[in-house]
Write an enzyme that holds these catalytic residues in place. Structure first.
Site, PDB file in Angstrom:
ATOM      1  N   ARG A   1       3.843  -0.158  -4.814  1.00  0.00           N
ATOM      2  CA  ARG A   1       3.623  -0.715  -3.472  1.00  0.00           C
ATOM      3  C   ARG A   1       2.315  -1.492  -3.368  1.00  0.00           C
ATOM      4  O   ARG A   1       2.029  -2.118  -2.351  1.00  0.00           O
ATOM      5  CB  ARG A   1       3.596   0.418  -2.431  1.00  0.00           C
ATOM      6  CG  ARG A   1       4.871   1.217  -2.383  1.00  0.00           C
ATOM      7  CD  ARG A   1       4.741   2.352  -1.392  1.00  0.00           C
ATOM      8  NE  ARG A   1       4.731   1.871  -0.036  1.00  0.00           N
ATOM      9  CZ  ARG A   1       5.800   1.717   0.725  1.00  0.00           C
ATOM     10  NH1 ARG A   1       6.981   2.013   0.250  1.00  0.00           N
ATOM     11  NH2 ARG A   1       5.692   1.271   1.952  1.00  0.00           N
TER      12      ARG A   1
ATOM     13  N   LYS B   1      12.031 -15.829 -10.605  1.00  0.00           N
ATOM     14  CA  LYS B   1      11.764 -14.769 -11.588  1.00  0.00           C
ATOM     15  C   LYS B   1      10.741 -15.231 -12.614  1.00  0.00           C
ATOM     16  O   LYS B   1       9.824 -14.501 -12.974  1.00  0.00           O
ATOM     17  CB  LYS B   1      13.088 -14.409 -12.266  1.00  0.00           C
ATOM     18  CG  LYS B   1      13.284 -13.020 -12.625  1.00  0.00           C
ATOM     19  CD  LYS B   1      13.741 -12.065 -11.551  1.00  0.00           C
ATOM     20  CE  LYS B   1      13.182 -12.217 -10.198  1.00  0.00           C
ATOM     21  NZ  LYS B   1      13.831 -11.479  -9.170  1.00  0.00           N
TER      22      LYS B   1
ATOM     23  N   TRP C   1      -2.834  -2.790  -1.636  1.00  0.00           N
ATOM     24  CA  TRP C   1      -2.530  -4.207  -1.816  1.00  0.00           C
ATOM     25  C   TRP C   1      -3.339  -4.905  -0.726  1.00  0.00           C
ATOM     26  O   TRP C   1      -3.028  -4.801   0.457  1.00  0.00           O
ATOM     27  CB  TRP C   1      -1.038  -4.469  -1.638  1.00  0.00           C
ATOM     28  CG  TRP C   1      -0.638  -5.879  -1.936  1.00  0.00           C
ATOM     29  CD1 TRP C   1      -0.324  -6.394  -3.167  1.00  0.00           C
ATOM     30  CD2 TRP C   1      -0.493  -6.965  -1.007  1.00  0.00           C
ATOM     31  NE1 TRP C   1      -0.013  -7.729  -3.050  1.00  0.00           N
ATOM     32  CE2 TRP C   1      -0.110  -8.106  -1.740  1.00  0.00           C
ATOM     33  CE3 TRP C   1      -0.665  -7.084   0.367  1.00  0.00           C
ATOM     34  CZ2 TRP C   1       0.119  -9.338  -1.151  1.00  0.00           C
ATOM     35  CZ3 TRP C   1      -0.437  -8.322   0.964  1.00  0.00           C
ATOM     36  CH2 TRP C   1      -0.046  -9.430   0.200  1.00  0.00           C
TER      37      TRP C   1
ATOM     38  N   HIS D   1      15.784 -37.966  -6.724  1.00  0.00           N
ATOM     39  CA  HIS D   1      15.213 -38.258  -5.410  1.00  0.00           C
ATOM     40  C   HIS D   1      13.724 -37.909  -5.342  1.00  0.00           C
ATOM     41  O   HIS D   1      13.170 -37.800  -4.259  1.00  0.00           O
ATOM     42  CB  HIS D   1      15.990 -37.515  -4.318  1.00  0.00           C
ATOM     43  CG  HIS D   1      17.411 -37.990  -4.207  1.00  0.00           C
ATOM     44  ND1 HIS D   1      17.737 -39.251  -3.762  1.00  0.00           N
ATOM     45  CD2 HIS D   1      18.576 -37.385  -4.533  1.00  0.00           C
ATOM     46  CE1 HIS D   1      19.062 -39.397  -3.793  1.00  0.00           C
ATOM     47  NE2 HIS D   1      19.591 -38.276  -4.262  1.00  0.00           N
TER      48      HIS D   1
ATOM     49  N   GLU E   1      16.944 -18.595  -7.950  1.00  0.00           N
ATOM     50  CA  GLU E   1      16.530 -17.233  -8.305  1.00  0.00           C
ATOM     51  C   GLU E   1      15.876 -17.206  -9.693  1.00  0.00           C
ATOM     52  O   GLU E   1      14.866 -16.525  -9.909  1.00  0.00           O
ATOM     53  CB  GLU E   1      17.754 -16.294  -8.246  1.00  0.00           C
ATOM     54  CG  GLU E   1      17.563 -14.907  -8.819  1.00  0.00           C
ATOM     55  CD  GLU E   1      16.413 -14.116  -8.203  1.00  0.00           C
ATOM     56  OE1 GLU E   1      15.860 -14.530  -7.176  1.00  0.00           O
ATOM     57  OE2 GLU E   1      16.038 -13.081  -8.786  1.00  0.00           O
TER      58      GLU E   1
ATOM     59  N   CYS F   1       0.854  -1.185   0.000  1.00  0.00           N
ATOM     60  CA  CYS F   1       0.000   0.000   0.000  1.00  0.00           C
ATOM     61  C   CYS F   1       0.894   1.241   0.000  1.00  0.00           C
ATOM     62  O   CYS F   1       1.915   1.287   0.663  1.00  0.00           O
ATOM     63  CB  CYS F   1      -0.940   0.087   1.191  1.00  0.00           C
ATOM     64  SG  CYS F   1      -2.044  -1.305   1.331  1.00  0.00           S
TER      65      CYS F   1
ATOM     66  N   ASN G   1      -1.793   2.178   5.841  1.00  0.00           N
ATOM     67  CA  ASN G   1      -0.897   1.134   5.349  1.00  0.00           C
ATOM     68  C   ASN G   1      -0.498   0.294   6.552  1.00  0.00           C
ATOM     69  O   ASN G   1      -0.084   0.839   7.566  1.00  0.00           O
ATOM     70  CB  ASN G   1       0.341   1.773   4.707  1.00  0.00           C
ATOM     71  CG  ASN G   1       1.344   0.737   4.247  1.00  0.00           C
ATOM     72  OD1 ASN G   1       0.998  -0.427   4.082  1.00  0.00           O
ATOM     73  ND2 ASN G   1       2.583   1.155   4.048  1.00  0.00           N
ATOM     74  N   GLY G   2      -0.637  -1.029   6.437  1.00  0.00           N
ATOM     75  CA  GLY G   2      -0.253  -1.909   7.544  1.00  0.00           C
ATOM     76  C   GLY G   2      -1.377  -2.866   7.876  1.00  0.00           C
ATOM     77  O   GLY G   2      -2.351  -2.989   7.130  1.00  0.00           O
TER      78      GLY G   2
ATOM     79  N   GLU H   1       7.210 -15.431 -11.117  1.00  0.00           N
ATOM     80  CA  GLU H   1       6.706 -14.145 -10.686  1.00  0.00           C
ATOM     81  C   GLU H   1       6.074 -13.332 -11.816  1.00  0.00           C
ATOM     82  O   GLU H   1       5.034 -12.713 -11.633  1.00  0.00           O
ATOM     83  CB  GLU H   1       7.928 -13.392 -10.146  1.00  0.00           C
ATOM     84  CG  GLU H   1       7.662 -12.290  -9.235  1.00  0.00           C
ATOM     85  CD  GLU H   1       8.970 -11.650  -8.792  1.00  0.00           C
ATOM     86  OE1 GLU H   1      10.078 -12.097  -9.175  1.00  0.00           O
ATOM     87  OE2 GLU H   1       8.895 -10.663  -8.061  1.00  0.00           O
TER      88      GLU H   1
ATOM     89  N   LYS I   1       5.876  -4.328  -4.607  1.00  0.00           N
ATOM     90  CA  LYS I   1       7.335  -4.229  -4.537  1.00  0.00           C
ATOM     91  C   LYS I   1       7.853  -4.249  -3.104  1.00  0.00           C
ATOM     92  O   LYS I   1       8.882  -4.833  -2.824  1.00  0.00           O
ATOM     93  CB  LYS I   1       7.763  -2.936  -5.231  1.00  0.00           C
ATOM     94  CG  LYS I   1       9.249  -2.698  -5.265  1.00  0.00           C
ATOM     95  CD  LYS I   1       9.886  -3.513  -6.353  1.00  0.00           C
ATOM     96  CE  LYS I   1      11.389  -3.349  -6.421  1.00  0.00           C
ATOM     97  NZ  LYS I   1      12.005  -4.496  -7.101  1.00  0.00           N
TER      98      LYS I   1
HETATM   99  C1  F6R Z   1      11.378 -11.011  -6.375  1.00  0.00           C
HETATM  100  C2  F6R Z   1      11.367  -9.993  -5.363  1.00  0.00           C
HETATM  101  C3  F6R Z   1      11.033 -10.377  -3.965  1.00  0.00           C
HETATM  102  C4  F6R Z   1      11.899  -9.580  -2.983  1.00  0.00           C
HETATM  103  C5  F6R Z   1      11.477  -9.870  -1.538  1.00  0.00           C
HETATM  104  C6  F6R Z   1      12.373  -9.184  -0.540  1.00  0.00           C
HETATM  105  O1  F6R Z   1      11.723 -10.492  -7.619  1.00  0.00           O
HETATM  106  O2  F6R Z   1      11.614  -8.861  -5.637  1.00  0.00           O
HETATM  107  O3  F6R Z   1      11.185 -11.743  -3.760  1.00  0.00           O
HETATM  108  O4  F6R Z   1      13.232  -9.937  -3.181  1.00  0.00           O
HETATM  109  O5  F6R Z   1      10.161  -9.437  -1.348  1.00  0.00           O
HETATM  110  O6  F6R Z   1      12.401  -7.819  -0.769  1.00  0.00           O
HETATM  111  P1  F6R Z   1      13.535  -6.908  -0.169  1.00  0.00           P
HETATM  112  O7  F6R Z   1      14.819  -7.271  -0.811  1.00  0.00           O
HETATM  113  O8  F6R Z   1      13.106  -5.507  -0.483  1.00  0.00           O
HETATM  114  O9  F6R Z   1      13.565  -7.178   1.301  1.00  0.00           O
END
Ligand code: F6R
Length: 592
Positions: free
Chosen positions: A27, A473, A73, A492, A469, A2, A99-100, A476, A587
């Site tokens: 956000r 990606k 969000w 396994h 990783e 948010c 927010n929260g 996501e 984000k």
């Molecule tokens: C994936 C992504 C998330 C963040 C995670 C932690 O692309 O961006 O998995 O890596 O939410 O976020 P930070 O690094 O901001 O603590």
């Protein structure tokens, strides 16, 4: 999660709020809304969907000099217009954005508000009604303090008062809230990004503080009503940094900024052949008997790289923790543990809560973050900055790369081993630039996997960490279900899923693991599975999909991951997905 804003000043609040919300949309972007003063009323506009939609439902010729706004969000209550913010109290006196998460909202509802008819399913509506309930018997300041004392959880609030429409009230606990000061205008926001157009400096409220904002004054108080003074921080957010330029998506821009990010972090930490990391920090790490690294998501996968190099090269035990798993149960083993947390945003609530736990135990902490003055930077004993500049796309790309590079510098500095640093970084830059210039060659893999429902990324050691990783990606942003595995683990259990519709991409990064990974790929081929190999030129074999320029250090994980970032991006593009704002995500993850 948010984004919230508030504005009082000489300009049209509606325009400022809408353009700020657009900047904060990363956000959360389920729904959005604003409440502004029009003549003697507070008028609310809100709906599901993006801020661009909100803009389209508000008349152009509306003028107001004060208002609040929110981009959501969803946490409590599904995504619909009624649950969108702002929310107003039963008597219409207060309107707020939040927010929260209020952990005890059901309890508070029963205790104080049993005769109120609630309109939404949100915890936020409880807060605004509580304020209307408390104000019956006291002044506004007392009511705000009472509110702080009863709420449990995280809350950044901006509150509009129908009986005093020249002011806004703000309250902060466990989620960021900044107050910006401009020329005859005051703004509030969850992120300094919203201040980019007009605000010169800002302050960050601490937990359990509230403030009363008028056009020309900001008064901050602690939860007992004592006046608090905060240092002002210059707003140096740069417009170019957050412009998409000629790129169709931020994610592509951010992938292609990786070489400049690597150069920036190199210039920050390498000076005349030395690594410039605070010697007292290095000594604390050297003197510790175990290092814990806690993080989430992509930052967690970058943390695994640090474990790998520290244990292999420095022979020191490093435990990497998913921060959320250890908020309640963390027990450091060892006489002298040292804690490192990694967070691009510096605002991830899981990591912040983990740090609070460590502080209660008196443990020493280092934060690695891309965000100056973030909560984590302020909470930890030391901080190292990632120098990747603002990352706007929800999927982390350039920040991951700089997390790995920073870990590389940290390990080299701890070991006092700087001989190859400059060469290693040069080699990395050449290889990453080569991936970027040849990214069209990746299309061939993309064409063959884009219509699949599932995929494995496999590798060993660094190739395995890169696979984790890479899979995140892909999931996501392309919504293809993907898993990262050690190739040896397939037999396994996971190989049971392999058939002609289930592709596997192998990341091969060194000669020793090459033979093993290739033999695991044979096992997949024998079961009709489709395989792709991405590797470095010395290990390239006929039939492999991509040959990269060699990086002869542990930094070799990076070009492989950059290829996987392109794969995810290109799949999402072909599928027509909203690449920068994938579904269900945000984000900055500021809830537990
Ligand atoms: C994936 C992504 C998330 C963040 C995670 C932690 O692309 O961006 O998995 O890596 O939410 O976020 P930070 O690094 O901001 O603590």
């Amino acid at each position: 999660m948010c984004g919230l804003v508030g504005y009082i000043g000489k300009n049209n609040a509606k325009d400022i709020l809408l353009s700020s919300l657009e900047l904060l949309e990363y956000r959360g972007y389920d729904s959005s809304g604003i409440a502004i003063r029009i003549n003697d009323s507070i008028v609310t506009y809100k709906d599901i969907g993006r801020v661009s939609h909100l803009r389209s439902i508000i008349k152009n010729n509306i003028y107001s000099n004060i208002g609040i706004g929110h981009t959501r969000w969803a946490t409590h209550g599904s995504v619909n217009r009624i649950n969108a913010h702002p929310h107003s109290s039963f008597d219409g006196r207060f309107t707020l954005v939040h927010n929260g998460v209020i952990e005890n909202y059901l309890e508070l509802k029963m205790m104080y508000l049993s005769d109120v008819d609630f309109i939404s399913s949100t915890d936020s509506e409880v807060i605004v009604n509580l304020l209307s309930y408390f104000i019956r018997k006291c002044s506004i300041e007392e009511a705000l303090r009472k509110l702080i004392s009863v709420l449990k959880g995280s809350f950044a609030l901006v509150i509009f008062d129908r009986d005093n429409m020249d002011r806004l009230y703000v309250i902060k606990n466990k989620t960021p809230l900044l107050i910006g000061k401009g020329n005859d205008e005051i703004m509030v926001s969850s992120d300094a990004l919203a201040f980019i157009n007009s605000i010169d400096s800002y302050i960050c409220l601490d937990d359990m503080e509230y403030a009363i904002l008028c056009k020309n004054s900001v008064k901050v108080f602690d939860s007992r009503g004592n006046i608090i003074l905060h240092n002002e921080i210059k707003n140096d957010t740069n417009k170019e940094e957050i412009s998409k330029g000629d790129y169709p998506y931020y994610m592509l821009k951010e992938i292609e900024e990786i070489p400049s990010c690597i150069e920036r972090i190199r210039n920050k930490y390498i000076y005349e052949g030395c690594i410039t990391i605070d010697e007292s920090l290095l000594n604390e790490i050297r003197d510790s008997d175990i290092i814990y690294v806690a993080s989430c998501g992509t930052s967690y996968y970058a943390s695994l790289y640090f474990k790998y190099i520290m244990e292999k090269e420095y022979k020191k035990k490093v435990d990497v923790l998913i921060a959320s798993e250890y908020i309640y149960s963390f027990e450091a083993i060892g006489r002298n543990p040292f804690i490192i947390v990694v967070s691009q945003s510096g605002e991830t609530q899981d990591v912040i809560s983990f740090v609070s736990k460590c502080k209660e135990k008196g443990l020493r902490t280092l934060c690695i973050t891309n965000t100056r003055y973030s909560t984590l930077e302020r909470e930890c004993d030391y901080s190292l900055s990632l120098e990747a500049r603002k990352e706007v796309a929800v999927a982390s790309t350039k920040a991951y790369v700089n997390e790995v590079v920073l870990f590389y510098f940290l390990e080299k500095a701890i070991m006092n081993d700087i001989n190859r640093v400059v060469v290693d970084i040069d080699e990395l830059l050449i290889s990453v630039k080569d991936v970027i210039s040849r990214n069209k060659e990746i299309d061939n893999i993309v064409k063959q996997i884009v219509s699949k429902d599932h995929l494995y990324y496999v590798g060993r050691e660094l190739g395995y960490y890169g696979s984790l990783e890479a899979a995140l990606k892909l999931k996501e942003i392309s919504y293809i279900h993907a898993e990262g595995l050690s190739s040896s683990e397939l037999k396994h259990g996971s190989i049971a899923l392999i058939d002609s519709s289930f592709p596997t991409i192998a990341l091969i990064d060194n000669m020793i693991d090459e033979l093993l990974v290739r033999s695991n790929l044979q096992e997949i081929k024998s079961r009709d599975g489709m395989t792709f190999v991405i590797t470095y030129s010395p290990f390239y074999k006929d039939g492999d999909s991509l040959s990269l320029k060699l990086v002869d250090s542990s930094l070799r994980i990076i070009p492989l991951v950059v290829v996987s970032q392109y794969i995810a991006y290109k799949c999402a593009l072909l599928k027509g997905n909203d690449i920068d704002k994938p579904r269900n995500l945000a984000k900055s993850v500021t809830v537990l």
